[in-house]
Design a protein around this motif. Structure first.
Motif, PDB file in Angstrom:
ATOM      1  N   MET A  17     -17.059 -22.347  22.905  1.00  0.00           N
ATOM      2  CA  MET A  17     -17.181 -20.911  22.337  1.00  0.00           C
ATOM      3  C   MET A  17     -16.259 -21.254  21.099  1.00  0.00           C
ATOM      4  O   MET A  17     -16.403 -20.734  19.809  1.00  0.00           O
ATOM      5  CB  MET A  17     -16.648 -19.962  23.075  1.00  0.00           C
ATOM      6  N   ASN A  18     -15.083 -21.614  21.219  1.00  0.00           N
ATOM      7  CA  ASN A  18     -13.887 -21.805  20.318  1.00  0.00           C
ATOM      8  C   ASN A  18     -14.432 -22.639  18.988  1.00  0.00           C
ATOM      9  O   ASN A  18     -14.199 -22.500  18.008  1.00  0.00           O
ATOM     10  CB  ASN A  18     -12.659 -22.492  20.890  1.00  0.00           C
ATOM     11  N   GLU A  19     -15.324 -23.816  19.741  1.00  0.00           N
ATOM     12  CA  GLU A  19     -15.888 -24.699  18.475  1.00  0.00           C
ATOM     13  C   GLU A  19     -17.237 -24.049  17.740  1.00  0.00           C
ATOM     14  O   GLU A  19     -17.744 -24.955  17.073  1.00  0.00           O
ATOM     15  CB  GLU A  19     -16.235 -25.981  19.243  1.00  0.00           C
ATOM     16  N   GLY A  20     -17.644 -22.905  18.327  1.00  0.00           N
ATOM     17  CA  GLY A  20     -18.713 -22.564  17.856  1.00  0.00           C
ATOM     18  C   GLY A  20     -20.208 -23.326  18.172  1.00  0.00           C
ATOM     19  O   GLY A  20     -21.253 -23.449  17.301  1.00  0.00           O
ATOM     20  N   LYS A  21     -20.289 -23.979  19.331  1.00  0.00           N
ATOM     21  CA  LYS A  21     -21.389 -24.727  19.732  1.00  0.00           C
ATOM     22  C   LYS A  21     -22.182 -24.098  20.866  1.00  0.00           C
ATOM     23  O   LYS A  21     -21.531 -23.481  22.040  1.00  0.00           O
ATOM     24  CB  LYS A  21     -20.727 -26.359  20.239  1.00  0.00           C
ATOM     25  N   PHE A  22     -23.457 -23.634  20.856  1.00  0.00           N
ATOM     26  CA  PHE A  22     -24.375 -23.058  21.679  1.00  0.00           C
ATOM     27  C   PHE A  22     -25.461 -23.615  21.717  1.00  0.00           C
ATOM     28  O   PHE A  22     -26.520 -22.873  22.642  1.00  0.00           O
ATOM     29  CB  PHE A  22     -24.639 -21.590  21.060  1.00  0.00           C
ATOM     30  N   ASP A  23     -25.722 -24.832  21.446  1.00  0.00           N
ATOM     31  CA  ASP A  23     -27.306 -25.328  21.685  1.00  0.00           C
ATOM     32  C   ASP A  23     -27.433 -26.093  22.914  1.00  0.00           C
ATOM     33  O   ASP A  23     -27.756 -27.178  22.961  1.00  0.00           O
ATOM     34  CB  ASP A  23     -27.400 -26.597  20.411  1.00  0.00           C
ATOM     35  N   PHE A  24     -27.303 -25.308  24.139  1.00  0.00           N
ATOM     36  CA  PHE A  24     -27.398 -25.830  25.319  1.00  0.00           C
ATOM     37  C   PHE A  24     -27.291 -24.584  26.314  1.00  0.00           C
ATOM     38  O   PHE A  24     -27.201 -23.449  25.958  1.00  0.00           O
ATOM     39  CB  PHE A  24     -26.183 -26.606  25.842  1.00  0.00           C
ATOM     40  N   GLY A  25     -27.473 -24.828  27.653  1.00  0.00           N
ATOM     41  CA  GLY A  25     -27.056 -23.887  28.525  1.00  0.00           C
ATOM     42  C   GLY A  25     -28.269 -22.855  28.896  1.00  0.00           C
ATOM     43  O   GLY A  25     -29.474 -23.055  28.517  1.00  0.00           O
ATOM     44  N   PHE A  26     -27.819 -21.537  29.286  1.00  0.00           N
ATOM     45  CA  PHE A  26     -28.679 -20.430  29.913  1.00  0.00           C
ATOM     46  C   PHE A  26     -29.124 -19.858  28.305  1.00  0.00           C
ATOM     47  O   PHE A  26     -28.158 -19.153  27.997  1.00  0.00           O
ATOM     48  CB  PHE A  26     -28.155 -19.585  30.905  1.00  0.00           C
ATOM     49  N   ALA A  27     -30.279 -19.797  28.107  1.00  0.00           N
ATOM     50  CA  ALA A  27     -30.645 -19.268  26.920  1.00  0.00           C
ATOM     51  C   ALA A  27     -30.532 -17.402  26.783  1.00  0.00           C
ATOM     52  O   ALA A  27     -30.768 -17.010  27.855  1.00  0.00           O
ATOM     53  CB  ALA A  27     -32.286 -19.465  26.704  1.00  0.00           C
TER      54      ALA A  27
END
Length: 287
Positions: free
Chosen positions: A224-234
């Motif tokens: 979250m701190n790095e702004g990465k969200f392209d994975f996990g539970f949609a």
């Protein structure tokens, strides 16, 4: 070892069915997209079937993990549904995150045919499924649960019966309600730390070990701190789940003001094109 079927090879179902095969069970799979079932069979030396009915025929336990209530009704009660060929005394275990209402409906339909039904939604995400460490929350008759439990432990680290039919789905609703509030609070905390210009990594490392610590903080704080969200539970799936929660709350009279608010925050993420982002993307709204 059991002769089983698995219906639905999505992000969760594919590895779950794989763990059944790796643990020595004989597994026949069905998936709406046949090529995915064929790939699974090649990966795990299993069998495929063209319909839910064909996959379920004569099996001791039939597992299922599909998209929603309507998908579930189709694979269970449809023209080629599993109940049409399951043998008396067998068990249908549903891992779909669905409504408690459909769980009770299918429990009753199965019971009429002498078939057991256990609603068993899971928590732990794709990584939990891949690593075989899911939490499985179950509803149904205790003897039926106990028959299926050892097989579910192929991919479940914690497999527990909550209560009667529908109770597993209600427990999953509690899980999603808690996650929504936690992710929003974590988003605000990280956003605050960023604005305060302090080292977020150090702060998270410190507070993870205290009363604020959570699975979300440990597993999503850094990304979250790095702004990465392209994975996990949609986000799209989370909104589906929260809709189930809010619908049930209207039925039972529960007050869920924070859940309703977080659901709208996720709607904002969808509008910004983040429907497939991980649920931790709530922090994007604050930037």
């Amino acid at each position: 070892m059991a002769d089983v079927a698995f219906l639905g090879l999505g992000v969760m179902g594919y590895p779950m069915a794989g763990h059944l095969a790796k643990n020595g069970h004989t597994v026949t799979v069905y998936n709406r997209t046949a090529s995915k079932a064929e790939k699974w069979a090649a990966d795990y030396e299993g069998r495929t079937a063209d319909t839910p009915a064909a996959a379920a025929s004569g099996k001791e336990i039939v597992f299922c993990c599909v998209g929603n209530d309507d998908d579930l009704r189709e694979v269970v009660l449809g023209e080629n549904g599993a109940l049409s060929t399951m043998k008396e005394g067998s068990v249908f275990v549903d891992h779909t995150t669905a409504s408690a209402e459909v769980a009770r409906e299918l429990y009753a339909a199965a019971k009429e045919k002498g078939i057991a039904f256990v609603d068993a939604p899971v928590s732990g995400g794709e990584s939990g499924a891949v690593n075989g460490v899911l939490t499985v929350m179950c509803g149904g008759d205790e003897p039926d649960f106990e028959r299926a439990r050892p097989v579910m432990e192929s991919y479940g680290r914690s497999v527990r019966r909550v209560g009667e039919a529908g109770s597993g789905q209600l427990a999953k609703m509690v899980n999603q309600i808690c996650i929504g509030g936690l992710v929003q609070a974590l988003s605000e905390g990280i956003h605050f730390a960023q604005k305060a210009e302090i080292d977020v990594g150090i702060v998270l490392d410190i507070i993870t070990k205290g009363a604020a610590g959570s699975w979300q903080m440990e597993n999503r704080g850094a990304t979250m701190n790095e702004g990465k969200f392209d994975f996990g539970f949609a986000v799209d799936l989370m909104r589906k789940d929260l809709d189930i929660c809010l619908t049930e709350a209207r039925r039972n009279g529960a007050s869920l003001p924070v859940t309703a608010l977080v659901d709208q925050f996720y709607a904002d993420i969808q509008k910004d094109g983040g429907g497939r982002w991980d649920t931790s993307s709530l922090i994007k709204r604050l930037k």
